[in-house]
Design a protein around this motif. Structure first.
Motif, PDB file in Angstrom:
ATOM      1  N   ALA A  55       0.590  -1.318   0.083  1.00  0.00           N
ATOM      2  CA  ALA A  55       0.010  -0.249   0.032  1.00  0.00           C
ATOM      3  C   ALA A  55       0.889   1.243   0.059  1.00  0.00           C
ATOM      4  O   ALA A  55       0.595   2.598  -0.543  1.00  0.00           O
ATOM      5  CB  ALA A  55      -0.779   0.094   1.213  1.00  0.00           C
ATOM      6  N   ARG A  56       2.027   1.423   0.557  1.00  0.00           N
ATOM      7  CA  ARG A  56       2.747   2.501   1.216  1.00  0.00           C
ATOM      8  C   ARG A  56       3.898   2.674   0.234  1.00  0.00           C
ATOM      9  O   ARG A  56       4.263   3.606  -0.127  1.00  0.00           O
ATOM     10  CB  ARG A  56       3.048   2.564   2.481  1.00  0.00           C
ATOM     11  N   TYR A  57       4.540   1.347  -0.302  1.00  0.00           N
ATOM     12  CA  TYR A  57       5.986   1.379  -0.952  1.00  0.00           C
ATOM     13  C   TYR A  57       5.768   0.413  -2.192  1.00  0.00           C
ATOM     14  O   TYR A  57       6.638  -0.489  -2.247  1.00  0.00           O
ATOM     15  CB  TYR A  57       6.903   1.102  -0.062  1.00  0.00           C
ATOM     16  N   PRO A  58       4.774   0.765  -2.891  1.00  0.00           N
ATOM     17  CA  PRO A  58       4.610  -0.244  -4.211  1.00  0.00           C
ATOM     18  C   PRO A  58       5.846  -0.130  -4.973  1.00  0.00           C
ATOM     19  O   PRO A  58       6.123  -1.187  -5.799  1.00  0.00           O
ATOM     20  CB  PRO A  58       3.270   0.288  -4.959  1.00  0.00           C
ATOM     21  N   LEU A  59       6.586   0.749  -4.904  1.00  0.00           N
ATOM     22  CA  LEU A  59       7.934   0.962  -5.857  1.00  0.00           C
ATOM     23  C   LEU A  59       8.692  -0.324  -5.213  1.00  0.00           C
ATOM     24  O   LEU A  59       9.325  -0.832  -6.346  1.00  0.00           O
ATOM     25  CB  LEU A  59       8.640   2.269  -5.509  1.00  0.00           C
ATOM     26  N   LEU A  60       8.883  -0.548  -3.991  1.00  0.00           N
ATOM     27  CA  LEU A  60       9.600  -1.495  -3.366  1.00  0.00           C
ATOM     28  C   LEU A  60       9.304  -2.865  -3.937  1.00  0.00           C
ATOM     29  O   LEU A  60       9.901  -3.857  -4.421  1.00  0.00           O
ATOM     30  CB  LEU A  60       9.836  -1.366  -2.062  1.00  0.00           C
ATOM     31  N   ALA A  61       7.682  -3.203  -3.610  1.00  0.00           N
ATOM     32  CA  ALA A  61       7.197  -4.217  -4.008  1.00  0.00           C
ATOM     33  C   ALA A  61       7.315  -4.756  -5.623  1.00  0.00           C
ATOM     34  O   ALA A  61       7.765  -5.769  -5.845  1.00  0.00           O
ATOM     35  CB  ALA A  61       5.758  -4.218  -3.577  1.00  0.00           C
ATOM     36  N   SER A  62       7.255  -3.695  -6.370  1.00  0.00           N
ATOM     37  CA  SER A  62       7.429  -3.729  -8.101  1.00  0.00           C
ATOM     38  C   SER A  62       8.885  -4.281  -8.145  1.00  0.00           C
ATOM     39  O   SER A  62       9.137  -5.245  -8.910  1.00  0.00           O
ATOM     40  CB  SER A  62       7.296  -2.870  -8.720  1.00  0.00           C
ATOM     41  N   ALA A  63       9.722  -3.565  -7.280  1.00  0.00           N
ATOM     42  CA  ALA A  63      11.157  -4.009  -7.721  1.00  0.00           C
ATOM     43  C   ALA A  63      11.663  -5.318  -7.498  1.00  0.00           C
ATOM     44  O   ALA A  63      12.235  -6.108  -7.960  1.00  0.00           O
ATOM     45  CB  ALA A  63      12.145  -2.891  -6.976  1.00  0.00           C
ATOM     46  N   ILE A  64      11.103  -5.804  -6.335  1.00  0.00           N
ATOM     47  CA  ILE A  64      11.319  -7.249  -5.476  1.00  0.00           C
ATOM     48  C   ILE A  64      11.038  -8.126  -6.414  1.00  0.00           C
ATOM     49  O   ILE A  64      11.462  -9.271  -6.912  1.00  0.00           O
ATOM     50  CB  ILE A  64      11.018  -7.338  -4.022  1.00  0.00           C
ATOM     51  N   LEU A  65       9.426  -7.783  -6.873  1.00  0.00           N
ATOM     52  CA  LEU A  65       8.918  -8.965  -7.778  1.00  0.00           C
ATOM     53  C   LEU A  65       9.333  -9.053  -9.127  1.00  0.00           C
ATOM     54  O   LEU A  65       9.189  -9.842  -9.856  1.00  0.00           O
ATOM     55  CB  LEU A  65       7.226  -8.709  -7.896  1.00  0.00           C
ATOM     56  N   ALA A  66      10.139  -7.895  -9.633  1.00  0.00           N
ATOM     57  CA  ALA A  66      10.925  -7.987 -10.920  1.00  0.00           C
ATOM     58  C   ALA A  66      12.229  -8.951 -10.742  1.00  0.00           C
ATOM     59  O   ALA A  66      12.935  -9.037 -11.817  1.00  0.00           O
ATOM     60  CB  ALA A  66      11.296  -6.402 -11.427  1.00  0.00           C
ATOM     61  N   GLY A  67      12.690  -9.304  -9.578  1.00  0.00           N
ATOM     62  CA  GLY A  67      13.754 -10.127  -9.475  1.00  0.00           C
ATOM     63  C   GLY A  67      13.481 -11.430  -9.397  1.00  0.00           C
ATOM     64  O   GLY A  67      12.469 -11.956  -8.960  1.00  0.00           O
ATOM     65  N   ALA A  68      14.634 -12.263  -9.673  1.00  0.00           N
ATOM     66  CA  ALA A  68      14.822 -13.545  -9.714  1.00  0.00           C
ATOM     67  C   ALA A  68      13.486 -14.444  -9.930  1.00  0.00           C
ATOM     68  O   ALA A  68      12.790 -14.200 -10.966  1.00  0.00           O
ATOM     69  CB  ALA A  68      15.149 -13.928  -8.389  1.00  0.00           C
ATOM     70  N   SER A  69      13.286 -15.483  -9.325  1.00  0.00           N
ATOM     71  CA  SER A  69      11.955 -16.216  -9.308  1.00  0.00           C
ATOM     72  C   SER A  69      11.248 -16.255  -8.220  1.00  0.00           C
ATOM     73  O   SER A  69      11.668 -16.182  -7.106  1.00  0.00           O
ATOM     74  CB  SER A  69      12.433 -17.642 -10.081  1.00  0.00           C
ATOM     75  N   GLN A  70       9.995 -16.768  -8.026  1.00  0.00           N
ATOM     76  CA  GLN A  70       9.237 -16.937  -6.898  1.00  0.00           C
ATOM     77  C   GLN A  70      10.028 -17.743  -5.732  1.00  0.00           C
ATOM     78  O   GLN A  70      10.022 -17.513  -4.568  1.00  0.00           O
ATOM     79  CB  GLN A  70       7.822 -17.786  -7.079  1.00  0.00           C
ATOM     80  N   GLN A  71      10.522 -18.902  -6.260  1.00  0.00           N
ATOM     81  CA  GLN A  71      11.176 -19.820  -5.490  1.00  0.00           C
ATOM     82  C   GLN A  71      12.443 -19.176  -4.840  1.00  0.00           C
ATOM     83  O   GLN A  71      12.566 -19.116  -3.434  1.00  0.00           O
ATOM     84  CB  GLN A  71      11.710 -21.231  -6.140  1.00  0.00           C
ATOM     85  N   LEU A  72      13.179 -18.421  -5.667  1.00  0.00           N
ATOM     86  CA  LEU A  72      14.433 -17.782  -5.021  1.00  0.00           C
ATOM     87  C   LEU A  72      13.906 -16.704  -4.076  1.00  0.00           C
ATOM     88  O   LEU A  72      14.613 -16.490  -3.123  1.00  0.00           O
ATOM     89  CB  LEU A  72      15.482 -17.312  -6.101  1.00  0.00           C
ATOM     90  N   ARG A  73      12.853 -15.653  -4.360  1.00  0.00           N
ATOM     91  CA  ARG A  73      12.298 -14.789  -3.680  1.00  0.00           C
ATOM     92  C   ARG A  73      11.836 -15.361  -2.075  1.00  0.00           C
ATOM     93  O   ARG A  73      12.030 -14.847  -1.170  1.00  0.00           O
ATOM     94  CB  ARG A  73      11.233 -14.113  -4.422  1.00  0.00           C
ATOM     95  N   ASN A  74      11.494 -16.634  -2.150  1.00  0.00           N
ATOM     96  CA  ASN A  74      10.991 -17.037  -0.973  1.00  0.00           C
ATOM     97  C   ASN A  74      12.128 -17.277  -0.102  1.00  0.00           C
ATOM     98  O   ASN A  74      12.123 -17.398   1.176  1.00  0.00           O
ATOM     99  CB  ASN A  74      10.388 -18.504  -1.259  1.00  0.00           C
ATOM    100  N   MET A  75      13.277 -17.651  -0.474  1.00  0.00           N
ATOM    101  CA  MET A  75      14.733 -18.003   0.269  1.00  0.00           C
ATOM    102  C   MET A  75      15.370 -16.736   0.389  1.00  0.00           C
ATOM    103  O   MET A  75      16.069 -16.644   1.561  1.00  0.00           O
ATOM    104  CB  MET A  75      15.601 -18.856  -0.411  1.00  0.00           C
ATOM    105  N   ALA A  76      15.377 -15.789  -0.295  1.00  0.00           N
ATOM    106  CA  ALA A  76      16.207 -14.648  -0.347  1.00  0.00           C
ATOM    107  C   ALA A  76      15.979 -13.947   0.697  1.00  0.00           C
ATOM    108  O   ALA A  76      14.915 -13.455   0.764  1.00  0.00           O
ATOM    109  CB  ALA A  76      16.560 -13.945  -1.643  1.00  0.00           C
ATOM    110  N   SER A  77      17.016 -13.106   1.531  1.00  0.00           N
ATOM    111  CA  SER A  77      16.555 -12.304   2.584  1.00  0.00           C
ATOM    112  C   SER A  77      16.796 -11.031   2.201  1.00  0.00           C
ATOM    113  O   SER A  77      17.749 -10.717   1.569  1.00  0.00           O
ATOM    114  CB  SER A  77      17.430 -12.720   3.705  1.00  0.00           C
ATOM    115  N   THR A  78      16.401  -9.920   3.167  1.00  0.00           N
ATOM    116  CA  THR A  78      16.603  -8.661   3.036  1.00  0.00           C
ATOM    117  C   THR A  78      18.175  -8.373   2.909  1.00  0.00           C
ATOM    118  O   THR A  78      18.785  -7.784   2.287  1.00  0.00           O
ATOM    119  CB  THR A  78      15.889  -7.720   3.992  1.00  0.00           C
ATOM    120  N   GLY A  79      18.736  -8.866   3.981  1.00  0.00           N
ATOM    121  CA  GLY A  79      20.304  -8.530   4.012  1.00  0.00           C
ATOM    122  C   GLY A  79      21.030  -9.095   3.106  1.00  0.00           C
ATOM    123  O   GLY A  79      21.914  -8.401   2.520  1.00  0.00           O
ATOM    124  N   GLY A  80      20.603 -10.435   2.669  1.00  0.00           N
ATOM    125  CA  GLY A  80      21.493 -11.059   1.657  1.00  0.00           C
ATOM    126  C   GLY A  80      21.251 -10.513   0.298  1.00  0.00           C
ATOM    127  O   GLY A  80      22.478 -10.228  -0.584  1.00  0.00           O
TER     128      GLY A  80
END
Ligand SMILES: Cc1cc2nc3c(=O)[nH]c(=O)nc-3n(C[C@H](O)[C@H](O)[C@H](O)COP(=O)(O)OP(=O)(O)OC[C@H]3O[C@@H](n4cnc5c(N)ncnc54)[C@H](O)[C@@H]3O)c2cc1C
Ligand code: SF4
Length: 338
Positions: free
Chosen positions: A86-111
């Motif tokens: 709701a408040r940071y859709p730019l961040l949500a879009s950028a994350i969803l543009a990366g890698a694949s769903q499986q990778l995003r499930n494992m990948a951490s913010t710090g990593g």
């Protein structure tokens, strides 16, 4: 096969104590980058310090109305978090543009912040690479450099930072919270990653004995006028050739505030205050967007195979700004922009 030890940190203090005691140790979070590097013999840690059970998995509101994202929040959870959507859709879009769903499930913010470049020579231990082996040379200069930097490169390294999430975090002016033997500190996102200069082996200004504990977002999310535009060879599962994160604040047709960050073009997410300054106080027109793009790319330089990125970035900036200005982040139609 390189032998390494494995230990699980019991709390953040224990994690810091363990990393400070062994300069050749590495933290492991999702493992989606580090394990690949170990398989390729590029990373050879003496010890893996597993941080996955540390209590760093929450997204919480801060006192000033921003958001604190724990370092272990998985990329998927972050992208689909109601506050982020709701408040940071730019961040949500950028994350969803990366890698694949499986990778995003494992990948951490710090990593994600500390993932290493995708320069193919960096992964190929048979070739010289200053980032992997300081002083050995750069195979990409004069080699195959289609994915490489057009801004901020040095004679020692022309690699790019591969993250999508970090491009949005740069535009949002996030801060990175880290802790180490010297205590906790907060690092402005612009100061977190480095340009290669003469020490391309260092990707960031995080100290070797520090752990990232969180990323903080300021209250302003540009939720009305934003875009994350990623140009890549395939529609999914590919790193950016050029990506653009835009956040605008408009009053009528006039731009009150502008944030513009580029990915895939430099050793760090690229921001240029002069280019943003071209937009502030101006009407949201294609001519003005073009001018900002020209300013941002004034010192761009190609290395042969990646020359095309300069024009690609120019066009992508204009398109991303147009999409953000009309409040249709993914649409091609342009009714409002003259
Ligand atoms: C095939 C493939 C495609 C991909 N495509 C994309 C893409 O299009 N866009 C994109 O942005 N990313 C992409 N990625 C990268 C992916 O997003 C990263 O690998 C991931 O974000 C890394 O997070 P992790 O938790 O798995 O890190 P890990 O692999 O566990 O760690 C990475 C590094 O960070 C360090 N580290 C981890 N957490 C901390 C901490 N809290 N404090 C200090 N150090 C820490 C580790 O020591 C290590 O050096 C892709 C990856 C793969 C394998
Ligand atoms: S561009 Fe950087 S990472 Fe790639 S070969 Fe050159 S020194 Fe290594």
């Amino acid at each position: 096969m390189n032998n390494f030890e494995y230990a699980r940190a019991s709390d953040v203090t224990d994690a810091v104590r363990r990393i400070a005691a062994d300069p050749a140790a590495k933290f492991i979070a999702g493992g989606t980058n580090l394990i690949d590097l170990m398989k390729e013999n590029v990373a050879r840690p003496s010890r893996l310090i597993d941080i996955t059970r540390l209590p760093l998995g929450k997204v919480e509101e801060t006192r000033d109305g921003g958001l604190r994202i724990g370092a272990l929040v998985p990329n998927s959870d972050l992208a689909y978090h109601p506050q982020v959507e709701a408040r940071y859709p730019l961040l949500a879009s950028a994350i969803l543009a990366g890698a694949s769903q499986q990778l995003r499930n494992m990948a951490s913010t710090g990593g994600n912040l500390l993932q290493r470049t995708r320069c193919s020579y960096f992964y190929d231990t048979a070739t010289p690479c200053n980032k992997r082996e300081p002083g050995s040379g750069c195979s990409a200069i004069g080699g195959f450099n289609r994915n490489h930097a057009i801004l901020g490169a040095s004679e020692h390294c022309i690699a790019t930072h591969p993250s999508d999430m970090c491009v949005a975090l740069a535009a949002l002016e996030a801060r990175v919270l880290a802790t180490g033997p010297g205590g906790e500190r907060s690092i402005a996102f612009a100061d977190f990653h480095r340009l290669p200069g003469g020490t391309p082996q260092l990707d960031s200004n995080l100290r070797a004995d520090e752990i990232i504990i969180a990323v903080e977002l300021p209250p302003k999310g540009f939720e009305r006028n934003y875009t994350y535009l990623k140009i890549r060879d395939r529609l999914s599962y590919a790193f950016a050739l050029v990506s653009i994160a835009v956040g605008l604040e408009l009053e009528g047709d006039t731009i009150k505030e502008a944030r513009l960050a580029l990915g895939g073009v430099a050793h760090k997410p690229w921001r240029d205050r002069e280019a943003e300054g071209e937009l502030v106080g101006a009407a949201a027109t294609r001519e003005r967007f073009q001018r900002a793009a020209d300013t941002l790319l004034r010192s761009a330089r190609g290395f042969g195979h990646n020359d095309f990125k300069i024009e690609l970035a120019q066009r992508a900036i204009v398109r991303a700004l147009s999409q953000a200005a009309r409040g249709t982040p993914q649409s091609q139609a342009d009714k409002r922009i003259r």
